[in-house]
Design a protein around this motif. Structure first.
Motif, short mmCIF file in Angstrom:
data_model
loop_
_atom_site.label_atom_id
_atom_site.label_comp_id
_atom_site.label_asym_id
_atom_site.label_seq_id
_atom_site.Cartn_x
_atom_site.Cartn_y
_atom_site.Cartn_z
N ASP A 162 -16.20 -5.50 9.43
CA ASP A 162 -16.77 -6.88 9.57
C ASP A 162 -16.09 -7.88 8.84
OD1 ASP A 162 -19.46 -5.87 10.24
OD2 ASP A 162 -19.72 -4.92 8.40
N VAL A 163 -14.89 -7.60 8.04
CA VAL A 163 -14.08 -8.73 7.15
C VAL A 163 -12.72 -7.96 7.25
CG1 VAL A 163 -13.76 -9.69 5.17
CG2 VAL A 163 -16.00 -9.75 5.99
N ALA A 164 -11.75 -8.84 7.31
CA ALA A 164 -10.24 -8.30 7.21
C ALA A 164 -9.68 -9.10 6.04
CB ALA A 164 -9.57 -8.54 8.27
N LEU A 165 -9.08 -8.67 5.03
CA LEU A 165 -8.50 -9.45 3.97
C LEU A 165 -7.00 -8.82 3.94
CD1 LEU A 165 -11.13 -8.77 1.08
CD2 LEU A 165 -10.89 -10.61 2.65
N ALA A 166 -5.93 -9.65 4.09
CA ALA A 166 -4.66 -9.41 4.12
C ALA A 166 -3.94 -9.76 2.88
CB ALA A 166 -4.09 -10.16 5.51
N PHE A 167 -2.93 -8.97 2.61
CA PHE A 167 -2.26 -9.42 1.40
C PHE A 167 -0.83 -9.81 1.50
CE2 PHE A 167 -5.89 -7.16 0.57
CZ PHE A 167 -6.48 -7.38 -0.61
N GLU A 168 -0.43 -10.60 2.30
CA GLU A 168 0.78 -11.39 2.30
C GLU A 168 0.94 -12.24 1.24
OE1 GLU A 168 3.44 -10.95 4.26
OE2 GLU A 168 2.70 -10.49 6.24
N ALA A 208 8.20 -9.54 -3.14
CA ALA A 208 7.30 -10.68 -2.93
C ALA A 208 6.58 -10.59 -1.39
CB ALA A 208 8.04 -12.07 -2.76
N ASP A 209 7.26 -10.00 -0.72
CA ASP A 209 6.81 -9.82 0.87
C ASP A 209 7.27 -8.10 1.29
OD1 ASP A 209 6.29 -10.04 3.33
OD2 ASP A 209 7.97 -11.13 4.04
N MET A 210 6.10 -7.21 0.82
CA MET A 210 5.12 -7.73 0.40
C MET A 210 4.48 -6.64 -0.52
SD MET A 210 2.14 -7.27 3.44
CE MET A 210 0.75 -7.49 2.38
N LYS A 211 5.49 -5.79 -1.15
CA LYS A 211 4.95 -4.67 -2.09
C LYS A 211 4.16 -5.03 -3.14
CE LYS A 211 8.87 -1.90 -0.46
NZ LYS A 211 9.95 -1.10 -0.76
N SER A 212 4.35 -6.44 -3.66
CA SER A 212 3.44 -6.78 -4.62
C SER A 212 2.08 -6.83 -4.15
CB SER A 212 3.78 -8.06 -5.19
OG SER A 212 4.02 -9.12 -4.42
N GLY A 213 1.97 -7.38 -2.96
CA GLY A 213 0.56 -7.40 -2.23
C GLY A 213 0.02 -6.20 -2.06
N ASN A 214 0.80 -5.17 -1.58
CA ASN A 214 -0.04 -4.02 -1.41
C ASN A 214 -0.36 -3.33 -2.81
OD1 ASN A 214 1.06 -4.00 1.31
ND2 ASN A 214 3.13 -2.68 0.65
N ALA A 215 0.54 -3.57 -3.86
CA ALA A 215 -0.22 -3.19 -5.06
C ALA A 215 -1.54 -3.56 -5.60
CB ALA A 215 1.29 -3.18 -6.26
N ILE A 216 -1.48 -4.97 -5.11
CA ILE A 216 -2.71 -5.82 -5.68
C ILE A 216 -3.90 -5.01 -4.83
CG2 ILE A 216 -4.03 -8.09 -5.22
CD1 ILE A 216 -1.23 -9.24 -5.84
N VAL A 238 -14.97 -3.35 5.06
CA VAL A 238 -13.93 -4.50 4.97
C VAL A 238 -12.69 -3.63 5.19
CG1 VAL A 238 -12.33 -5.24 2.93
CG2 VAL A 238 -14.93 -5.28 2.73
N LEU A 239 -11.79 -4.35 6.07
CA LEU A 239 -10.46 -3.79 6.44
C LEU A 239 -9.28 -4.60 5.31
CD1 LEU A 239 -8.39 -2.71 8.38
CD2 LEU A 239 -8.79 -4.67 9.93
N LEU A 240 -8.40 -3.89 5.10
CA LEU A 240 -7.40 -4.33 4.02
C LEU A 240 -6.20 -4.25 4.98
CD1 LEU A 240 -8.35 -3.16 0.48
CD2 LEU A 240 -9.22 -4.97 1.70
N ILE A 241 -5.44 -5.22 4.86
CA ILE A 241 -4.02 -4.97 5.73
C ILE A 241 -2.91 -5.50 4.83
CG2 ILE A 241 -2.74 -6.20 7.65
CD1 ILE A 241 -5.50 -6.87 8.97
N GLY A 242 -2.05 -4.72 4.94
CA GLY A 242 -0.72 -4.92 4.35
C GLY A 242 0.51 -4.50 5.35
N HIS A 243 1.78 -4.28 4.69
CA HIS A 243 2.88 -3.76 5.53
C HIS A 243 3.91 -3.07 4.61
CE1 HIS A 243 6.01 -6.87 5.02
NE2 HIS A 243 4.81 -7.56 5.15
N LEU A 244 4.36 -1.81 5.02
CA LEU A 244 5.37 -0.96 4.26
C LEU A 244 6.81 -1.58 4.31
CD1 LEU A 244 3.91 2.39 5.83
CD2 LEU A 244 3.28 1.00 3.68
N ASP A 245 7.16 -2.24 5.60
CA ASP A 245 8.35 -2.57 5.83
C ASP A 245 9.18 -3.69 5.20
OD1 ASP A 245 6.90 -3.70 7.51
OD2 ASP A 245 8.65 -4.31 8.92
N THR A 246 10.43 -3.98 4.97
CA THR A 246 10.94 -5.26 4.42
C THR A 246 11.86 -5.65 5.32
OG1 THR A 246 12.56 -3.83 3.12
CG2 THR A 246 10.46 -4.43 2.01
N VAL A 247 12.43 -6.80 4.84
CA VAL A 247 13.54 -7.27 6.09
C VAL A 247 14.96 -6.76 5.28
CG1 VAL A 247 14.67 -9.32 6.53
CG2 VAL A 247 12.45 -9.32 6.52
N LEU A 248 15.04 -6.78 3.94
CA LEU A 248 16.23 -6.54 3.37
C LEU A 248 15.84 -5.28 2.52
CD1 LEU A 248 17.94 -9.68 2.23
CD2 LEU A 248 18.22 -8.68 4.13
#
Length: 428
Positions: free
Chosen positions: A190-196, A133-141, A105-115
């Motif tokens: 085999d599988v990618a799960l992204a947390f946007e 929301a975009d996307m530090k909560s997703g990283n935490a999840i 399993v591959l988990l995908i998130g991002h560290l940067d923000t717009v503002l």
């Protein structure tokens, strides 16, 4: 996408052998672990929000990466920082647990923000702050779901790779450099799960990509009294108008959009592509010599993009008298086509959601999703996105996320990961 991944994902639900509402003792233990860390998960979210990390703030992006690296190392992950100075970005966090059993399993998130700059603030079940929301909560999840699996002993001898990019909001160029680490990780998964961000009752099986295009038109400059005649013809502006009108009338189809965002025309034209700006001069009694149009296009599959480009080329080639035109295209971010493998993952998530009592899950409308990091690996693995937090005002002051939903979404993500990780590996 590798064919074996598309067909192998079909086994995810049947291999688990559960009916709706039926949770194993291990799964109940996983959910209990999520509940036990509710306050700690909120504290992790708060720490991440309070680190300013706009894409251009390289030190801030690295600090968020270090925060998550510490959390992942505590679960047995090996971590490394992938420097991206060569493309003008901070870099990416890559973390990996090695294993030989089950699906990778591959988990995908991002560290940067717009503002950046709006600090963590809680009002009841709602949290405010830049990137919440975009996307530090997703990283935490993602991290808290992994922690619940770790507590239940479900990560043993299972391969999980986590890639948190540092420039999703303003991706470095060229892509083959800025997304090399992500693509390499997908080649071993085999599988990618992204947390946007999540939209209630949905998950993302398709995201549109984007491409840019430039139209350059020339005409025969001369006295306006001669327009439409044998010497002057139609002029550059009429030819540009014909082409754009034909695009509008002949190209439209579901999930395809094309937007002429800048147009400059006259007898003398200066256009600056990097700045998307230009100037033109002319006179009312002169047939215009040149027009430049810059635009973008959004598409759901490479086939749709190629089909639209061919139609555009044919339209551009059918010139009005005494005019000529050329169109060029530049690839942007790829799309995530809604493949069978993606829909099978959606079915697995739907079953998880029903089992824990949070209701059915449907595919999110791809026309409402732009390109994202998962798109870069959509051709390699089956994937699912939109697994992150539910909130609002992304990229704007007052950005927020709902903590109650975050708890439920963490449980959902943890059980989905567990069922995928513990299903049979693809046939060689």
């Amino acid at each position: 996408m590798r064919t074996r991944h598309r067909s192998a994902i079909l086994c995810v639900l049947t291999a688990v052998g559960l009916s709706a509402g039926d949770l194993t003792p291990v799964e109940q233990k996983i959910l209990a672990a999520v509940d036990q860390r509710r306050d700690a998960a909120i504290a992790l979210l708060a720490r991440s929000i309070d680190i300013p990390s706009a894409t251009e703030n390289h030190e801030g992006v690295k600090r968020v990466g270090q925060l998550y690296a510490d959390e992942l190392r505590a679960m047995g992950f090996e971590t490394r920082w992938v420097d991206q100075t060569q493309v003008g970005r901070a870099g990416h966090l890559v973390a990996e647990r090695h294993g030989t059993k089950g699906r990778r399993v591959l988990l995908i998130g991002h560290l940067d923000t717009v503002l950046q700059g709006e600090r963590f603030r809680r009002e009841g079940a709602r949290v405010y702050g830049s990137g919440s929301a975009d996307m530090k909560s997703g990283n935490a999840i993602a991290i808290e779901a992994l922690r619940a699996l770790h507590a239940a002993g479900r990560l043993e001898d299972r391969q999980v790779i986590v890639v948190f990019t540092g420039d999703e909001e303003d991706t470095g160029r060229p892509y083959d450099v800025s997304r090399a680490a992500l693509i390499e990780a997908a080649s071993r998964s085999d599988v990618a799960l992204a947390f946007e961000g999540n939209e209630p009752g949905t998950a993302v099986v398709g995201r549109r990509g984007f491409s840019s295009w430039r139209l350059e038109v020339t005409g025969s400059q001369g006295h306006s009294s001669g327009i439409f005649g044998n010497d002057r013809g139609a002029g550059a502006v009429f030819e540009a108008a014909r082409i754009l009108s034909a695009f509008y009338n002949e190209l439209r189809e579901p999930y395809l959009t094309f937007n002429p965002s800048v147009i400059v025309g006259g007898t003398d034209v200066n256009y600056d592509p990097p700045a998307f700006s230009g100037s033109a001069t002319g006179k009312a009694n002169v047939v215009p010599r040149a027009v430049v149009v810059e635009g973008d296009m959004r598409f759901l599959s490479r086939e749709q993009l190629d089909r639209a480009r061919e139609k555009m080329r044919a339209i551009v080639a059918a010139n009005l008298p005494k005019t000529s035109a050329a169109i060029s295209f530049t690839d942007g971010m790829p799309s995530m086509a809604p493949t069978d493998g993606n829909h099978q993952l959606l079915a697995a998530l739907d079953q998880v959601s029903r089992d824990i009592g949070t209701g059915p899950i449907e595919a999110h409308d791809p026309s409402k999703r732009g390109a994202g990091d998962i798109s870069f690996v959509a051709g390699q693995v089956a994937g699912l996105d939109g697994l992150g937090g539910w909130g609002g005002l992304d990229h704007a002051p007052g950005e927020w996320v709902d903590l109650d939903e975050m708890l439920a979404l963490t449980k959902r993500a943890a059980l989905l990961m567990d069922r995928v990780l513990w299903s049979d590996p693809p046939a060689k």
